[in-house]
Design a protein around this motif. Structure first.
Motif, short mmCIF file in Angstrom:
data_model
loop_
_atom_site.label_atom_id
_atom_site.label_comp_id
_atom_site.label_asym_id
_atom_site.label_seq_id
_atom_site.Cartn_x
_atom_site.Cartn_y
_atom_site.Cartn_z
N TRP A 309 0.81 -1.22 0.00
CA TRP A 309 0.00 0.00 0.00
C TRP A 309 0.85 1.27 0.00
O TRP A 309 0.39 2.31 -0.45
CB TRP A 309 -0.97 0.00 1.18
CG TRP A 309 -0.36 -0.30 2.51
CD1 TRP A 309 0.25 0.58 3.35
CD2 TRP A 309 -0.29 -1.58 3.15
NE1 TRP A 309 0.70 -0.06 4.48
CE2 TRP A 309 0.37 -1.39 4.39
CE3 TRP A 309 -0.73 -2.86 2.81
CZ2 TRP A 309 0.61 -2.44 5.27
CZ3 TRP A 309 -0.49 -3.90 3.69
CH2 TRP A 309 0.17 -3.70 4.91
N PHE A 310 2.10 1.20 0.48
CA PHE A 310 2.95 2.38 0.43
C PHE A 310 3.35 2.73 -1.00
O PHE A 310 3.62 3.88 -1.32
CB PHE A 310 4.21 2.17 1.28
CG PHE A 310 3.94 2.15 2.76
CD1 PHE A 310 3.69 3.33 3.44
CD2 PHE A 310 3.92 0.96 3.46
CE1 PHE A 310 3.44 3.34 4.80
CE2 PHE A 310 3.66 0.95 4.83
CZ PHE A 310 3.42 2.14 5.50
N LEU A 311 3.40 1.71 -1.87
CA LEU A 311 3.75 1.95 -3.27
C LEU A 311 2.69 2.80 -3.96
O LEU A 311 2.97 3.53 -4.91
CB LEU A 311 3.91 0.63 -4.01
CG LEU A 311 5.10 -0.24 -3.61
CD1 LEU A 311 4.99 -1.61 -4.26
CD2 LEU A 311 6.40 0.43 -4.04
N LEU A 312 1.46 2.69 -3.49
CA LEU A 312 0.34 3.38 -4.13
C LEU A 312 0.05 4.73 -3.48
O LEU A 312 -0.88 5.42 -3.91
CB LEU A 312 -0.90 2.48 -4.06
CG LEU A 312 -0.72 1.07 -4.64
CD1 LEU A 312 -1.99 0.25 -4.44
CD2 LEU A 312 -0.35 1.14 -6.11
N ASP A 313 0.81 5.07 -2.45
CA ASP A 313 0.59 6.32 -1.74
C ASP A 313 1.56 7.37 -2.28
O ASP A 313 2.71 7.48 -1.85
CB ASP A 313 0.80 6.12 -0.24
CG ASP A 313 0.38 7.33 0.59
OD1 ASP A 313 0.35 8.44 0.03
OD2 ASP A 313 0.08 7.15 1.79
N GLY A 314 1.10 8.16 -3.24
CA GLY A 314 1.97 9.14 -3.88
C GLY A 314 2.49 10.20 -2.92
O GLY A 314 3.65 10.63 -3.03
N TYR A 315 1.66 10.60 -1.96
CA TYR A 315 2.08 11.62 -1.01
C TYR A 315 3.19 11.09 -0.11
O TYR A 315 4.16 11.80 0.18
CB TYR A 315 0.89 12.08 -0.16
CG TYR A 315 1.22 13.17 0.82
CD1 TYR A 315 1.54 14.45 0.37
CD2 TYR A 315 1.24 12.92 2.19
CE1 TYR A 315 1.85 15.47 1.27
CE2 TYR A 315 1.55 13.93 3.09
CZ TYR A 315 1.86 15.20 2.63
OH TYR A 315 2.19 16.20 3.51
N PHE A 316 3.06 9.83 0.33
CA PHE A 316 4.10 9.21 1.15
C PHE A 316 5.42 9.15 0.38
O PHE A 316 6.49 9.48 0.91
CB PHE A 316 3.67 7.81 1.57
CG PHE A 316 4.70 7.06 2.37
CD1 PHE A 316 4.87 7.28 3.72
CD2 PHE A 316 5.53 6.13 1.75
CE1 PHE A 316 5.82 6.60 4.45
CE2 PHE A 316 6.50 5.44 2.46
CZ PHE A 316 6.64 5.68 3.82
N GLN A 317 5.37 8.71 -0.89
CA GLN A 317 6.57 8.65 -1.72
C GLN A 317 7.22 10.03 -1.83
O GLN A 317 8.44 10.16 -1.70
CB GLN A 317 6.19 8.13 -3.11
CG GLN A 317 5.63 6.71 -3.14
CD GLN A 317 6.68 5.69 -3.47
OE1 GLN A 317 7.74 6.00 -4.00
NE2 GLN A 317 6.40 4.43 -3.16
N TYR A 318 6.40 11.05 -2.02
CA TYR A 318 6.91 12.41 -2.15
C TYR A 318 7.58 12.87 -0.85
O TYR A 318 8.67 13.45 -0.87
CB TYR A 318 5.76 13.36 -2.51
CG TYR A 318 6.09 14.81 -2.31
CD1 TYR A 318 6.89 15.49 -3.24
CD2 TYR A 318 5.63 15.50 -1.18
CE1 TYR A 318 7.21 16.84 -3.04
CE2 TYR A 318 5.95 16.85 -0.99
CZ TYR A 318 6.74 17.50 -1.91
OH TYR A 318 7.07 18.82 -1.71
N LYS A 319 6.94 12.62 0.29
CA LYS A 319 7.47 13.07 1.58
C LYS A 319 8.80 12.38 1.91
O LYS A 319 9.72 13.01 2.44
CB LYS A 319 6.45 12.81 2.69
CG LYS A 319 5.22 13.69 2.61
CD LYS A 319 5.55 15.17 2.87
CE LYS A 319 5.89 15.44 4.31
NZ LYS A 319 6.12 16.88 4.58
N ILE A 320 8.89 11.10 1.62
CA ILE A 320 10.14 10.38 1.91
C ILE A 320 11.27 10.92 1.05
O ILE A 320 12.39 11.16 1.52
CB ILE A 320 9.96 8.86 1.69
CG1 ILE A 320 9.01 8.28 2.75
CG2 ILE A 320 11.31 8.15 1.73
CD1 ILE A 320 9.50 8.42 4.18
N ASN A 321 10.99 11.13 -0.22
CA ASN A 321 12.03 11.65 -1.12
C ASN A 321 12.45 13.05 -0.67
O ASN A 321 13.65 13.40 -0.69
CB ASN A 321 11.51 11.68 -2.55
CG ASN A 321 12.62 11.93 -3.55
OD1 ASN A 321 13.55 11.14 -3.69
ND2 ASN A 321 12.54 13.04 -4.26
N ALA A 322 11.48 13.89 -0.24
CA ALA A 322 11.79 15.23 0.23
C ALA A 322 12.64 15.18 1.50
O ALA A 322 13.56 15.99 1.69
CB ALA A 322 10.50 16.00 0.48
#
Length: 363
Positions: A309-322
């Motif tokens: 489910w983390f793969l499908l969470d675009g906001y989570f992906q963005y926050k981790i990369n930031a």
């Protein structure tokens, strides 16, 4: 602080190349140390240094190369295990000179693991010689021994071998073993996640050295070891690891890992799993946006299954990369402050370059 200091290293990356020669009153990285454990533990120079300095406060750093590819235990070990390896059944792998001895025609996952374990066993035998010397000098009761590694190793997990990115648990999880305490330590295992950065403040606190004016990013582990009231928040801290890459410091690619309790968040453009390949076959630009994986180490120690489910969470992906980008930016600021914005020449000669390239640290 009244300590004499010495460094014996077999890996050029643990010396002047990385600035790790600073502060040592005795530095020995001569080629005669070789690449085998007896080159250090059996070195006449080490024995002489111990005998000359055992009766004063000292800090001694020993950096061995083994276990390291090529996986090749000494000849007398090979004579004993050669027949067993040739006839060892298992999961076949493509023969690679980087890992397999030339006489092993059909290597397997199991044979590579076996040879790697034999290198570790060989190290253990010679490490015991150091312990015997410490016992012989009668300094065992007031000597602290800290046994660590600078990285782990892929041994077939995720279809990979050696130490390289991405930073899965296999290459980030290393032993940290402390023994020989003068403080009545009964032994035990720490469950909380700690970092190699924590070793420096731990040693300095044990040595009763004031650290208030020093730049340190780690924390002393003594409260955690002795379970005192200051250890309550260790399970709430974030532990971070920047991913090893062949890059310049100014490279803005911010890949790495975040550990929080049992969770490992891996953010890496080097991930090549089934999901990234499937998405890449649809649109080759998407994998760069979906480079974050999340693992629960309590349930999946070997990180075989990321939480989908983390793969499908675009906001989570963005926050981790930031978050990782911000870490990179802060580290660059620290570097510039230390160097006062001046370019620093690299003290690497051609022989050292060849050695580092052979070990896989340079391209």
């Amino acid at each position: 602080q009244g300590f004499t200091t010495a460094s014996f290293i077999q890996n050029a990356h643990a010396g002047q190349t990385a600035g790790l020669h600073q502060g040592f009153s005795f530095l020995f990285n001569d080629a005669k140390l070789g690449s085998r454990p007896y080159g250090i533990y059996g070195a006449e120079e080490l024995e002489n240094w111990l005998e000359e300095n055992f009766d004063r406060n000292f800090f001694l750093y020993l950096h061995l190369l083994d276990p390291h590819y090529p996986y090749l235990p000494p000849k007398h070990f090979i004579r004993e295990i050669k027949e067993k390896l040739v006839n060892m059944e298992g999961h076949p792998v493509k023969k690679m000179a980087k890992y397999d001895p030339d006489w092993l025609e059909t290597p397997t996952v199991e044979s590579r693991n076996f040879i790697y374990n034999m290198e570790i066993y060989h190290n253990d035998l010679y490490f015991n010689k150091l312990l015997q010397k410490i016992d012989e000098l009668n300094i065992k009761d007031n000597t602290i021994i800290i046994f660590i590694a600078d990285h782990g190793e892929f041994l077939g997990e995720h279809g990979m071998w050696g130490h390289k990115r991405p930073g899965y648990y296999q290459v980030l999880h290393v032993p940290i073993i402390m023994a020989g305490y003068p403080e009545n330590f009964e032994g035990g295992k720490i469950r909380e996640t700690v970092q190699l950065l924590d070793i420096m403040p731990t040693i300095l606190e044990w040595a009763d050295i004031d650290t208030r004016e020093l730049l340190m990013q780690g924390r002393s582990l003594r409260p955690l070891i002795f379970k005192d009231k200051q250890s309550y928040d260790f399970d709430k801290r974030l532990c971070l690891s920047e991913e090893f890459r062949f890059k310049h410091r100014s490279d803005q690619n911010a890949d790495g890992s975040i550990f929080y309790r049992d969770w490992h968040v891996l953010n890496s453009s080097g991930i090549e799993d089934g999901f990234s390949r499937d998405i890449g076959s649809i649109n080759n630009k998407l994998p760069s946006l979906l480079k974050c994986r999340v693992f629960n180490l309590a349930e999946d120690t070997f990180e075989k299954f990321s939480r989908p489910w983390f793969l499908l969470d675009g906001y989570f992906q963005y926050k981790i990369n930031a978050f990782m980008q911000e870490l990179k930016t802060h580290n660059l600021s620290i570097q510039k402050a230390m160097y006062r914005d001046e370019a620093q020449p690299s003290p690497i000669d051609s022989d050292t370059v060849d050695k580092l390239r052979g070990l896989g640290y340079l391209k």
